[in-house]
Design a protein around this motif. Structure first.
Motif, PDB file in Angstrom:
ATOM      1  N   GLY A   1       0.770  -1.192  -0.041  1.00 31.77           N
ATOM      2  CA  GLY A   1      -0.040  -0.021   0.052  1.00 31.77           C
ATOM      3  C   GLY A   1       0.992   1.164   0.160  1.00 31.77           C
ATOM      4  N   ILE A   2       1.843   1.228   0.888  1.00 38.96           N
ATOM      5  CA  ILE A   2       2.885   2.288   0.892  1.00 38.96           C
ATOM      6  C   ILE A   2       3.566   2.566  -0.579  1.00 38.96           C
ATOM      7  N   VAL A   3       3.969   1.523  -1.355  1.00 42.84           N
ATOM      8  CA  VAL A   3       4.451   1.556  -2.653  1.00 42.84           C
ATOM      9  C   VAL A   3       3.446   2.180  -3.307  1.00 42.84           C
ATOM     10  N   LEU A   4       2.443   1.526  -3.567  1.00 43.57           N
ATOM     11  CA  LEU A   4       1.524   1.941  -4.601  1.00 43.57           C
ATOM     12  C   LEU A   4       1.082   3.278  -4.419  1.00 43.57           C
ATOM     13  N   GLY A   5       0.753   3.880  -3.078  1.00 44.45           N
ATOM     14  CA  GLY A   5       0.558   5.230  -2.909  1.00 44.45           C
ATOM     15  C   GLY A   5       1.760   6.129  -3.178  1.00 44.45           C
ATOM     16  N   SER A   6       2.847   5.915  -2.984  1.00 45.37           N
ATOM     17  CA  SER A   6       4.061   6.605  -3.365  1.00 45.37           C
ATOM     18  C   SER A   6       4.187   6.874  -4.690  1.00 45.37           C
ATOM     19  N   MET A   7       4.095   5.707  -5.530  1.00 51.31           N
ATOM     20  CA  MET A   7       4.053   5.724  -6.933  1.00 51.31           C
ATOM     21  C   MET A   7       3.113   6.703  -7.505  1.00 51.31           C
ATOM     22  N   LEU A   8       2.141   6.607  -7.091  1.00 52.41           N
ATOM     23  CA  LEU A   8       0.776   7.357  -7.570  1.00 52.41           C
ATOM     24  C   LEU A   8       1.122   8.697  -7.304  1.00 52.41           C
ATOM     25  N   SER A   9       1.603   9.123  -5.973  1.00 52.86           N
ATOM     26  CA  SER A   9       2.070  10.422  -5.689  1.00 52.86           C
ATOM     27  C   SER A   9       3.088  11.119  -6.627  1.00 52.86           C
ATOM     28  N   LEU A  10       4.004  10.047  -6.648  1.00 55.30           N
ATOM     29  CA  LEU A  10       5.376  10.782  -7.502  1.00 55.30           C
ATOM     30  C   LEU A  10       4.843  11.086  -8.975  1.00 55.30           C
ATOM     31  N   ILE A  11       3.986  10.250  -9.745  1.00 54.59           N
ATOM     32  CA  ILE A  11       3.670  10.416 -10.881  1.00 54.59           C
ATOM     33  C   ILE A  11       2.661  12.037 -10.760  1.00 54.59           C
ATOM     34  N   ILE A  12       1.785  12.112  -9.753  1.00 53.31           N
ATOM     35  CA  ILE A  12       1.306  13.531  -9.812  1.00 53.31           C
ATOM     36  C   ILE A  12       2.274  14.496  -9.571  1.00 53.31           C
ATOM     37  N   CYS A  13       3.255  14.351  -8.669  1.00 48.40           N
ATOM     38  CA  CYS A  13       4.348  15.348  -8.341  1.00 48.40           C
ATOM     39  C   CYS A  13       4.994  15.912  -9.555  1.00 48.40           C
ATOM     40  N   ILE A  14       5.558  14.878 -10.131  1.00 49.72           N
ATOM     41  CA  ILE A  14       6.516  14.935 -11.593  1.00 49.72           C
ATOM     42  C   ILE A  14       5.804  15.865 -12.491  1.00 49.72           C
ATOM     43  N   GLY A  15       4.282  15.480 -12.635  1.00 47.33           N
ATOM     44  CA  GLY A  15       3.481  16.374 -13.548  1.00 47.33           C
ATOM     45  C   GLY A  15       3.049  17.671 -13.377  1.00 47.33           C
ATOM     46  N   ASP A  16       3.113  17.965 -11.897  1.00 47.90           N
ATOM     47  CA  ASP A  16       1.959  19.090 -11.498  1.00 47.90           C
ATOM     48  C   ASP A  16       2.833  20.410 -12.085  1.00 47.90           C
ATOM     49  N   TYR A  17       1.649  21.146 -12.382  1.00 44.19           N
ATOM     50  CA  TYR A  17       2.211  22.541 -12.785  1.00 44.19           C
ATOM     51  C   TYR A  17       1.807  23.518 -11.909  1.00 44.19           C
ATOM     52  N   ILE A  18       0.555  23.387 -11.027  1.00 46.28           N
ATOM     53  CA  ILE A  18       0.102  24.338 -10.263  1.00 46.28           C
ATOM     54  C   ILE A  18       0.800  24.501  -9.164  1.00 46.28           C
ATOM     55  N   ALA A  19       1.179  23.784  -8.413  1.00 44.46           N
ATOM     56  CA  ALA A  19       1.846  24.168  -7.164  1.00 44.46           C
ATOM     57  C   ALA A  19       3.372  24.827  -7.506  1.00 44.46           C
ATOM     58  N   PRO A  20       4.100  24.219  -8.537  1.00 41.01           N
ATOM     59  CA  PRO A  20       5.276  25.013  -8.625  1.00 41.01           C
ATOM     60  C   PRO A  20       4.861  26.469  -9.071  1.00 41.01           C
ATOM     61  N   THR A  21       3.859  26.491  -9.763  1.00 40.14           N
ATOM     62  CA  THR A  21       3.516  27.948 -10.151  1.00 40.14           C
ATOM     63  C   THR A  21       3.040  28.842  -9.277  1.00 40.14           C
ATOM     64  N   LEU A  22       1.795  28.407  -8.529  1.00 37.35           N
ATOM     65  CA  LEU A  22       1.127  29.258  -7.680  1.00 37.35           C
ATOM     66  C   LEU A  22       1.917  29.341  -6.178  1.00 37.35           C
ATOM     67  N   LEU A  23       2.657  28.296  -5.844  1.00 37.16           N
ATOM     68  CA  LEU A  23       3.224  28.213  -4.404  1.00 37.16           C
ATOM     69  C   LEU A  23       4.601  28.572  -4.667  1.00 37.16           C
ATOM     70  N   GLY A  24       5.237  28.036  -5.692  1.00 38.70           N
ATOM     71  CA  GLY A  24       6.671  28.042  -5.671  1.00 38.70           C
ATOM     72  C   GLY A  24       7.221  29.235  -6.610  1.00 38.70           C
ATOM     73  N   GLY A  25       6.231  29.976  -6.984  1.00 38.28           N
ATOM     74  CA  GLY A  25       6.469  31.409  -7.629  1.00 38.28           C
ATOM     75  C   GLY A  25       6.807  31.271  -9.227  1.00 38.28           C
ATOM     76  N   GLY A  26       7.115  30.087  -9.548  1.00 39.31           N
ATOM     77  CA  GLY A  26       7.194  30.038 -10.997  1.00 39.31           C
ATOM     78  C   GLY A  26       8.457  30.511 -11.472  1.00 39.31           C
ATOM     79  N   VAL A  27       9.312  31.100 -10.702  1.00 41.01           N
ATOM     80  CA  VAL A  27      10.882  31.647 -11.210  1.00 41.01           C
ATOM     81  C   VAL A  27      11.745  30.488 -11.413  1.00 41.01           C
ATOM     82  N   LYS A  28      11.802  29.499 -10.292  1.00 43.12           N
ATOM     83  CA  LYS A  28      12.597  28.352 -10.296  1.00 43.12           C
ATOM     84  C   LYS A  28      11.880  27.351 -11.164  1.00 43.12           C
ATOM     85  N   THR A  29      12.435  27.096 -12.648  1.00 44.69           N
ATOM     86  CA  THR A  29      11.595  26.373 -13.361  1.00 44.69           C
ATOM     87  C   THR A  29      11.564  24.951 -13.197  1.00 44.69           C
TER      88      THR A  29
END
Lengths: 268, 291
Positions: free
Chosen positions: B215-243
């Protein structure tokens, strides 16, 4: 000896308290920002700072007075409605076939159908945009609908399959014994029994399509959905109406998801 | 031949029901993916409008020789792994607490209370995080009031904020997957540990944790996929300067117009996910078959 057991006991109690505190902290971290959003949506001041000087509904009124917000809200509702109905119908037949037919590569079929859930939305958005561009399909709400279906069909499939899997095969066999055809059995036995799964699927896919941003961002040009409208408002500068829209969207989804999960947890 | 036998024989025809799904999968998932893989080996001129369909590795070459891209790529990996790690560290004790500590009638309610908000628009939640983390926001005023800090700390518009946002999202995904396993653990296994003189910690390390791995592995893999592809958090929270990688993808299509290059970014993202996910598939499978 007695001392040692009390020690062990108090250590256990201490661990319990720590774990309960973890739950409370997590709930706090999740809900405080949302609470702020709701609070500021009723705040009179233009800027989001404490102390709040007065309460008002004007941001809500302004939001509904802005035709571009209303239009994008309407677009999103139509989009999410049609996506959820289509995905649920296709997903239902897919799930029934995957469980009850004797097709050769049943497991391979089921797992490959779930693949779209295992790639980032952005990849699908980019891939479909390039694909449609090459096929000269003009971008519109319809292309967003096509893009959302790629994700929502597997979602519906998964939700409904879990439900149909709980229905004992003997129910259907009993109906056949009484002379019912497969189609009649499907309508009289399988459909009513998988109803909570169908409702859950409708609600979850609706929520997904209603809130989805990045696929829609790639696949439409002039027709805006609500998330795109919110995004462009946030990017171009601060606008207090976003609090009001956000609160509204948040509450709508919360209710829908709550209902969906209630249906999904329901047992046969 | 009885009616039942006839119907069992008609099972083959049932495949028709799966046809719409399969066709949709081919036309709107598999073909577009194959198409961008092919595109990544083509090249565009400077306007992006003329595409040369001769096979070339130019795009990959320009990705791997450009320091800016490499930094963005490594940043994506770093941010994603930190987020998933944060998710695991929070989700495992949380899941244990929900399953084994709190009273039975509260379990489902607490789980729903944690999970439900994550279903709502990620943009809205990221925006509410902006309110929470900003320099004049409640987090800073709270910490300053209690004398924990002298100056407001700036978390917002750095990737620390991105990691907080994505880390909580990962927490939810790992929690759901771990919870479903922990809730099904046979209590007699735990009693066996107690009978042998083990305490709660031994129960956790010897029984609960090993059984929860899938369960931990499956959850981590699904999260990793979402994190690698996410555009909203790095732009709205991360400021979008460090690409990050997702921002490079968007720029190559929205501000510039270079289809082969955008395809190359996509293929690199896809390969990255495959490299990280494939080695773990066997753990997830083992969990499913219940071995």
């Amino acid at each position: 000896m007695a001392n040692r057991t009390t020690n062990a006991k108090s250590k256990m109690e201490f661990n319990k308290v720590l774990l309960l505190m973890l739950i409370l902290i997590v709930l706090f971290i999740i809900y405080v920002p949302i609470f702020l959003l709701i609070l500021f949506s009723f705040s009179e001041g233009r800027f989001q700072v404490f102390p709040i000087t007065g309460y008002t509904l004007k941001w809500y009124a302004q939001m509904f007075a802005d035709p571009s917000f209303v239009k994008s809200l309407g677009n999103s509702l139509i989009l999410a409605g049609s996506t959820s109905v289509t995905a649920t119908i296709i997903g239902f037949f897919g799930a029934y076939s995957a469980l009850r037919s004797n097709m050769k590569f049943k497991n391979i079929f089921s797992s490959s159908m779930l693949l779209p859930l295992a790639i980032p939305y952005i990849l699908l958005g980019v891939a479909l945009r390039i694909y449609f561009f090459n096929l000269k399909v003009p971008l519109s709400l319809f292309t967003v609908y096509l893009g959302h279906l790629t994700f929502t069909i597997p979602l519906a499939f998964l939700t409904i399959r879990a439900r149909i899997a709980q229905i004992p095969m003997t129910y259907e066999e009993a109906a056949w014994d009484l002379g019912a055809s497969r189609l009649v059995t499907l309508k009289e036995i399988v459909l009513p029994l998988s109803f909570p799964g169908i409702i859950a699927s409708l609600l979850l896919t609706f929520t997904f399509a209603f809130d989805e941003f990045i696929i829609a961002y790639f696949l439409t040009r002039f027709e805006m959905t609500l998330p795109i409208k919110i995004w462009s408002t946030l990017i171009t500068g601060f606008d207090p109406r976003v609090n009001a829209v956000g609160t509204m969207v948040f509450l709508i989804t919360l209710i829908i998801v709550f209902l969906a999960q209630k249906n999904a947890f329901d047992q046969v | 031949m009885s009616q039942v036998q006839k119907l069992v024989r008609s099972e083959r025809r049932l495949m028709i029901g799966a046809l719409p799904m399969a066709i949709y999968f081919l036309i709107f998932f598999l073909f577009p993916l194959i198409y961008i893989i092919i595109n990544s080996f083509w090249s565009a001129d400077s306007t992006g409008m003329v595409i040369d369909r001769a096979f070339t590795l130019k795009n990959y070459q320009s990705f791997f020789t450009n320091q800016f891209n490499i930094v963005a790529y490594l940043r994506t990996i770093g941010v994603s792994f930190s987020s998933v790690l944060m998710g695991i560290v929070l989700a495992v004790p949380l899941s244990y607490a929900i399953v084994f500590v709190i009273p039975k009638k509260w379990k489902q309610l607490v789980l729903l209370a944690i999970v439900t908000p994550f279903w709502t628009s990620f943009i809205i939640r990221a925006f509410s995080w902006q309110l929470f983390l900003s320099e004049g926001g409640p987090l800073n005023s709270f910490l300053m009031k209690w004398g924990l800090i002298n100056q407001p700390i700036s978390i917002l518009y750095t990737h620390k904020a991105t990691i907080i946002g994505l880390g909580l999202f990962s927490m939810m995904i790992v929690l759901v997957n771990t919870y479903s396993i922990m809730v099904g653990i046979d209590r007699s296994l735990l009693e066996a540990v107690s009978d042998l003189g083990g305490g709660k910690w031994d129960q956790f390390v010897e029984v609960i944790l090993p059984l929860s791995v899938p369960g931990i592995v499956l959850g981590s893999m699904l999260s990793l996929i979402i994190c690698i592809g996410d555009y909203i958090a790095p732009t709205l929270l991360g400021g979008g300067v460090k690409t990050v990688l997702s921002q490079l993808m968007i720029q190559s299509l929205k501000s510039g117009f270079n289809i082969p290059m955008a395809s190359t970014y996509s293929v690199i993202m896809l390969l990255t996910i495959l490299i990280f996910v494939l080695p773990f598939v066997k753990y997830i499978k083992r969990g499913r078959t219940g071995e």
